[in-house]
Write a protein that holds these residues in place. Structure first.
Motif, PDB file in Angstrom:
ATOM      1  N   ILE A  88      21.206  29.225 127.444  1.00 30.13           N
ATOM      2  CA  ILE A  88      20.683  29.330 128.114  1.00 30.13           C
ATOM      3  C   ILE A  88      20.917  30.111 128.557  1.00 30.13           C
ATOM      4  N   ILE A  89      22.623  30.778 128.711  1.00 28.88           N
ATOM      5  CA  ILE A  89      22.967  32.400 129.401  1.00 28.88           C
ATOM      6  C   ILE A  89      22.220  33.732 128.599  1.00 28.88           C
ATOM      7  N   GLU A  90      21.965  33.377 127.668  1.00 27.34           N
ATOM      8  CA  GLU A  90      20.723  34.324 127.097  1.00 27.34           C
ATOM      9  C   GLU A  90      19.535  34.074 127.844  1.00 27.34           C
ATOM     10  N   LEU A  91      19.184  33.145 127.832  1.00 27.50           N
ATOM     11  CA  LEU A  91      17.713  33.635 128.825  1.00 27.50           C
ATOM     12  C   LEU A  91      18.166  33.677 129.981  1.00 27.50           C
ATOM     13  N   LEU A  92      19.028  33.053 130.676  1.00 27.71           N
ATOM     14  CA  LEU A  92      19.455  33.382 132.529  1.00 27.71           C
ATOM     15  C   LEU A  92      19.781  35.139 132.308  1.00 27.71           C
ATOM     16  N   LEU A  93      20.145  35.428 131.196  1.00 27.60           N
ATOM     17  CA  LEU A  93      20.221  37.630 131.375  1.00 27.60           C
ATOM     18  C   LEU A  93      18.867  38.412 131.122  1.00 27.60           C
ATOM     19  N   ALA A  94      18.105  37.339 130.857  1.00 28.08           N
ATOM     20  CA  ALA A  94      16.579  37.496 130.707  1.00 28.08           C
ATOM     21  C   ALA A  94      16.117  38.374 132.199  1.00 28.08           C
ATOM     22  N   SER A  95      16.814  37.079 132.478  1.00 26.10           N
ATOM     23  CA  SER A  95      15.400  36.592 134.144  1.00 26.10           C
ATOM     24  C   SER A  95      16.316  37.886 134.776  1.00 26.10           C
ATOM     25  N   CYS A  96      17.755  37.824 134.568  1.00 30.98           N
ATOM     26  CA  CYS A  96      19.025  38.642 135.823  1.00 30.98           C
ATOM     27  C   CYS A  96      20.097  39.235 134.854  1.00 30.98           C
ATOM     28  N   PRO A  97      20.491  40.202 134.573  1.00 31.53           N
ATOM     29  CA  PRO A  97      21.249  41.110 133.666  1.00 31.53           C
ATOM     30  C   PRO A  97      22.134  41.587 134.171  1.00 31.53           C
ATOM     31  N   GLN A  98      22.164  41.895 135.704  1.00 31.24           N
ATOM     32  CA  GLN A  98      22.794  42.489 136.535  1.00 31.24           C
ATOM     33  C   GLN A  98      23.800  41.376 137.376  1.00 31.24           C
ATOM     34  N   SER A  99      23.450  40.458 137.199  1.00 30.49           N
ATOM     35  CA  SER A  99      24.617  39.511 137.568  1.00 30.49           C
ATOM     36  C   SER A  99      26.284  39.316 137.449  1.00 30.49           C
ATOM     37  N   LYS A 100      27.096  39.703 138.524  1.00 36.62           N
ATOM     38  CA  LYS A 100      28.295  39.326 137.990  1.00 36.62           C
ATOM     39  C   LYS A 100      28.405  37.790 137.119  1.00 36.62           C
ATOM     40  N   VAL A 101      28.710  37.624 137.881  1.00 40.26           N
ATOM     41  CA  VAL A 101      28.261  35.424 138.240  1.00 40.26           C
ATOM     42  C   VAL A 101      27.987  34.953 135.920  1.00 40.26           C
ATOM     43  N   ILE A 102      26.580  35.561 135.713  1.00 40.99           N
ATOM     44  CA  ILE A 102      26.275  35.406 134.372  1.00 40.99           C
ATOM     45  C   ILE A 102      26.394  36.406 133.946  1.00 40.99           C
ATOM     46  N   GLN A 103      27.150  37.552 133.959  1.00 44.30           N
ATOM     47  CA  GLN A 103      27.699  38.610 132.884  1.00 44.30           C
ATOM     48  C   GLN A 103      29.212  37.609 132.312  1.00 44.30           C
ATOM     49  N   ASP A 104      29.701  36.765 133.838  1.00 44.25           N
ATOM     50  CA  ASP A 104      31.583  36.396 133.125  1.00 44.25           C
ATOM     51  C   ASP A 104      30.924  35.881 132.589  1.00 44.25           C
ATOM     52  N   LEU A 105      29.793  34.417 132.526  1.00 40.92           N
ATOM     53  CA  LEU A 105      29.167  33.516 131.560  1.00 40.92           C
ATOM     54  C   LEU A 105      29.452  33.891 130.484  1.00 40.92           C
ATOM     55  N   ALA A 106      28.496  34.755 130.440  1.00 37.01           N
ATOM     56  CA  ALA A 106      28.525  35.543 129.074  1.00 37.01           C
ATOM     57  C   ALA A 106      29.686  35.757 127.903  1.00 37.01           C
ATOM     58  N   SER A 107      30.357  37.088 129.349  1.00 36.62           N
ATOM     59  CA  SER A 107      31.553  36.912 128.226  1.00 36.62           C
ATOM     60  C   SER A 107      32.779  35.542 128.031  1.00 36.62           C
ATOM     61  N   LYS A 108      32.604  35.362 128.694  1.00 36.55           N
ATOM     62  CA  LYS A 108      33.859  33.662 128.791  1.00 36.55           C
ATOM     63  C   LYS A 108      32.390  32.564 127.583  1.00 36.55           C
ATOM     64  N   TYR A 109      31.660  33.336 126.612  1.00 40.64           N
ATOM     65  CA  TYR A 109      31.041  31.894 125.966  1.00 40.64           C
ATOM     66  C   TYR A 109      30.613  32.903 124.952  1.00 40.64           C
ATOM     67  N   ASP A 110      31.378  34.302 125.004  1.00 38.43           N
ATOM     68  CA  ASP A 110      30.812  34.778 123.040  1.00 38.43           C
ATOM     69  C   ASP A 110      29.408  35.149 123.019  1.00 38.43           C
ATOM     70  N   VAL A 111      28.977  35.508 124.400  1.00 38.52           N
ATOM     71  CA  VAL A 111      27.404  35.646 123.752  1.00 38.52           C
ATOM     72  C   VAL A 111      27.381  37.125 123.986  1.00 38.52           C
ATOM     73  N   HIS A 112      27.426  38.180 122.943  1.00 36.60           N
ATOM     74  CA  HIS A 112      27.256  39.402 123.036  1.00 36.60           C
ATOM     75  C   HIS A 112      26.004  40.056 122.689  1.00 36.60           C
ATOM     76  N   GLN A 113      25.101  39.352 122.915  1.00 38.39           N
ATOM     77  CA  GLN A 113      23.546  40.426 123.127  1.00 38.39           C
ATOM     78  C   GLN A 113      22.435  38.801 123.710  1.00 38.39           C
ATOM     79  N   GLN A 114      21.232  39.328 124.577  1.00 41.67           N
ATOM     80  CA  GLN A 114      20.272  38.285 124.476  1.00 41.67           C
ATOM     81  C   GLN A 114      18.943  38.933 123.423  1.00 41.67           C
ATOM     82  N   ARG A 115      18.282  37.558 122.710  1.00 41.15           N
ATOM     83  CA  ARG A 115      17.455  38.101 122.139  1.00 41.15           C
ATOM     84  C   ARG A 115      15.761  38.009 122.789  1.00 41.15           C
ATOM     85  N   PHE A 116      16.001  37.721 124.259  1.00 44.68           N
ATOM     86  CA  PHE A 116      14.966  37.368 124.985  1.00 44.68           C
ATOM     87  C   PHE A 116      14.294  38.951 125.749  1.00 44.68           C
ATOM     88  N   LYS A 117      12.992  38.882 126.108  1.00 47.80           N
ATOM     89  CA  LYS A 117      12.894  39.957 127.217  1.00 47.80           C
ATOM     90  C   LYS A 117      13.310  40.455 128.368  1.00 47.80           C
TER      91      LYS A 117
END
Length: 232
Positions: A88-117
């Motif tokens: 879900i975090i990867e999908l959110l990053l694909a839609s809004c990659p510059q969101s600080k909130v989503i970026q922090d969630l990615a960091s917290k849950y060990d998401v290092h890259q997103q594989r979607f367009k």
């Protein structure tokens, strides 16, 4: 009162209590994005998913909208839950990659890259702004429009609302409005400046759930500290 079991802990809650409220009562961390205290539950982002039911017949549900049931067994941080949250975090990053909130969630849950367009659609349709405007500001100046891929948020017919007081409440709660400068390429979309390692206990085959639910986990912090010192 309703008795349920969360991560092996029996708990009594009042009827109508959601699984998110019950878990938070025990101090168990569950990430949320579309949920905010004071606003009605919406269940749009699905970050708060938990696993309910017996092994082999379990399913994932959004904890912010699912009510507690008598005898229900809930797991808040199983491997299946963690995998779903990362997706879900990867999908959110694909839609809004510059969101600080989503970026922090990615960091917290060990998401290092997103594989979607990379879409750069900005709005993730979490509905926070709509509910804030209606339920707290009592204005209903904005709302959802359209369906499916054409769904968006705005004023009716894109005409300036005569009930909007320019309070800024919608901007205050919007995760897409809280931006952080970062790369736009999919393989570099995550800042990672404050990235945490994933829970070591989940990486061992004999464990299917986290061993503890402290935030941050003491064991994880010790391992991370050793890694930062070169493993010495």
């Amino acid at each position: 009162m309703i008795t349920l079991n969360i991560n092996g802990i029996n708990l009594k809650v009042e009827e109508g209590t959601t699984l998110l409220e019950a878990a938070r009562f025990l101090g168990l961390p569950i990430p949320t994005l579309c949920h905010m205290d004071g606003l009605s539950p919406y269940g749009a982002c699905r970050l708060c998913v938990v696993e309910i039911g017996e092994p082999g017949r379990s399913k994932l549900v959004s904890s912010c909208t699912y009510p507690a049931e008598e005898g229900l067994k809930v797991r808040t941080t199983s491997k299946r839950v963690q995998k779903a949250r990362k997706m879900i975090i990867e999908l959110l990053l694909a839609s809004c990659p510059q969101s600080k909130v989503i970026q922090d969630l990615a960091s917290k849950y060990d998401v290092h890259q997103q594989r979607f367009k990379q879409e750069h659609e900005d709005c993730i349709l979490c509905g926070l702004c709509v509910r804030m405007c209606e339920e707290q500001m009592v204005a209903k100046a904005i709302g959802f429009r359209g369906r499916g891929s054409n769904r968006s948020i705005g004023t009716p017919f894109d005409v300036k609302s005569d009930v909007c007081r320019l309070c800024g409440g919608c901007i205050y709660v919007c995760p897409a409005c809280q931006l952080r400068c970062t790369y736009t390429e999919p393989d570099k979309a995550i800042c990672g400046g404050c990235v945490n390692i994933s829970a070591p206990c989940l990486e061992k085959d004999k464990f299917d759930d986290m061993m503890c639910y402290m935030d941050p986990c003491v064991a994880c912090e010790i391992v991370k500290d050793k890694q930062g010192k070169g493993g010495n």
